[in-house]
Design an enzyme around this catalytic site. Structure first.
Site, PDB file in Angstrom:
ATOM      1  CG  ASP A 173      -1.851   1.202   1.280  1.00 21.91           C
ATOM      2  OD1 ASP A 173      -2.459   1.528   0.250  1.00 21.91           O
ATOM      3  OD2 ASP A 173      -1.956   1.824   2.352  1.00 21.91           O
ATOM      4  CB  SER A 205      -5.748   3.630   0.045  1.00 18.58           C
ATOM      5  OG  SER A 205      -4.354   3.809  -0.066  1.00 18.58           O
ATOM      6  CD  GLN A 218      -4.021   1.779  -2.986  1.00 15.14           C
ATOM      7  OE1 GLN A 218      -3.326   2.771  -3.176  1.00 15.14           O
ATOM      8  NE2 GLN A 218      -3.831   0.959  -1.959  1.00 15.14           N
TER       9      GLN A 218
END
Length: 285
Positions: free
Chosen positions: A203, A227, A277
C-alpha cells in the site's frame, strides 16, 4: 511505525479476544491516520487465523471506509463465509469506536496442480543501482530524515524510475513507476508472515504512480491523497524480505480518483502477485 523486520512482525501479531475476534495493536507514529497497509495486513492475518493451514490465501479485496485512529487498537471481526473442499472464504470487518473503518474479503485455496503461464519481467536495473529512498531522505537532513527513520525504516525501497525520468518512453502508458522493495531485515520461514508483510508494504507507493504525468506527488501542496480500495492476487509464493520489483502502471485518472495496477516480480523473474488500487488524488487550490 515499525523500524525493523522484528518490529513489523510484532505489529502484525494479533491478540485473540474470542472466537473469530481479534485485536490489532498500534505503533508509535506521527501519521494522522492508520496506514492502510497495516489494516490490510492485520485483517488478512485475522482471516487466516480462522482458516485451516492447508488453505493458502490467493486473493483479497477490500475497501477503506473511514480514517483509522492511531491512538486506539483495531478490532477485527471475522465471518466464516465458506469452507469448501478446495476453497474457503472469509469476510473481515475492522472496527474502531464501534464503527467499521475497513472491510476485507479473502479467498483461500488448497494447493493443486494446473496450467502455468506468466508475463515476462521487464528489463530493469538491479536494486543495488536504484535510488535508496532512505538515503535520499537522509541526504535532505532535518525532518525528512526523522520521518523516514520513524515511519518507514522497516522497508528497504530502491527507486528505479518513472515515465518522466528513468524508464524508456512509452506514449501508450504515460503513468508508470518501478521500485525494488523488501522488508529491511531477515524474517522467519512462515509463509503467512511473508504474505502479511508484503500486504503491508503493497500500500506504500501505488498512488504515486497515478500522479506521474501531472508533475505532482502525494506530498505536493494542495494534494489530498487516500486509498479507497485495495486488491491483491497472490500467484506464487515469495519472500517479503528478499527483493521484489513493484512494476506499477496507472491506466486512468479521472473524477479526483486514480487507478494503479502493479505486477510483483522476484529477482529471478517469477511473477508473485498482482495488485490493484484506486485512490483519491484530489488537488485543492
Amino acid at each position: 511505525m515499525p523500524a525493523s523486520a522484528d518490529e513489523l512482525l510484532a505489529l502484525l501479531d494479533l491478540e485473540d479476544l474470542d472466537v473469530n475476534l481479534f485485536r490489532g495493536r498500534q505503533p508509535e507514529t506521527s501519521l494522522q491516520r492508520v496506514f492502510g497497509g497495516q489494516v490490510a495486513a492485520q485483517a488478512l492475518l485475522a482471516a487466516a487465523r480462522t482458516t485451516d493451514p492447508a488453505y493458502v490465501v490467493h486473493s483479497l479485496h477490500s475497501y477503506f471506509l473511514l480514517p483509522g485512529d492511531t491512538a486506539v487498537p483495531i478490532i477485527y471481526d471475522v465471518e466464516r463465509l465458506r469452507d469448501g473442499r478446495s476453497f474457503g472464504t472469509r469476510r473481515v470487518v475492522a472496527r474502531q469506536h464501534g464503527r467499521p473503518i475497513y472491510y476485507l474479503t479473502a479467498n483461500f485455496q488448497k494447493a493443486e496442480e494446473g496450467f502455468e503461464h506468466q508475463d515476462v519481467m521487464p528489463e530493469v536495473i538491479p536494486p543495488e543501482e536504484g535510488l535508496d529512498l532512505g538515503a535520499m531522505f537522509r541526504s535532505r537532513g532535518g525532518g525528512s530524515t526523522e520521518e523516514w527513520e520513524r515511519e518507514w525504516a522497516a522497508l528497504d525501497v530502491r527507486y528505479v524510475g518513472n515515465s518522466r525520468q528513468g524508464l524508456p518512453e512509452d506514449p501508450a502508458h504515460p503513468a508508470r513507476a518501478r521500485l525494488w522493495i523488501r522488508v529491511n531485515g531477515e524474517m522467519g520461514d512462515d509463509p503467512l508472515q511473508h504474505l502479511a508483510a508484503f500486504t503491508y508494504a503493497s500500500d506504500m507507493t501505488l498512488l504515486g504512480s497515478t500522479l506521474v504525468p501531472h508533475g505532482v506527488n502525494i506530498s505536493s501542496p494542495g494534494m489530498q491523497v487516500a486509498s479507497l480500495d485495495h486488491t491483491v492476487w497472490f500467484h506464487r509464493s515469495f519472500r517479503a524480505d528478499e527483493w521484489w520489483l513493484y512494476d506499477q502502471e496507472s491506466p486512468s485518472a479521472s473524477g479526483g480518483r486514480g487507478l494503479a495496477v502493479a505486477r510483483v516480480f522476484t529477482q529471478d523473474g517469477t511473477l508473485g502477485a498482482t495488485v490493484a488500487q484506486e485512490g483519491l488524488i484530489r488537488h485543492r487550490d
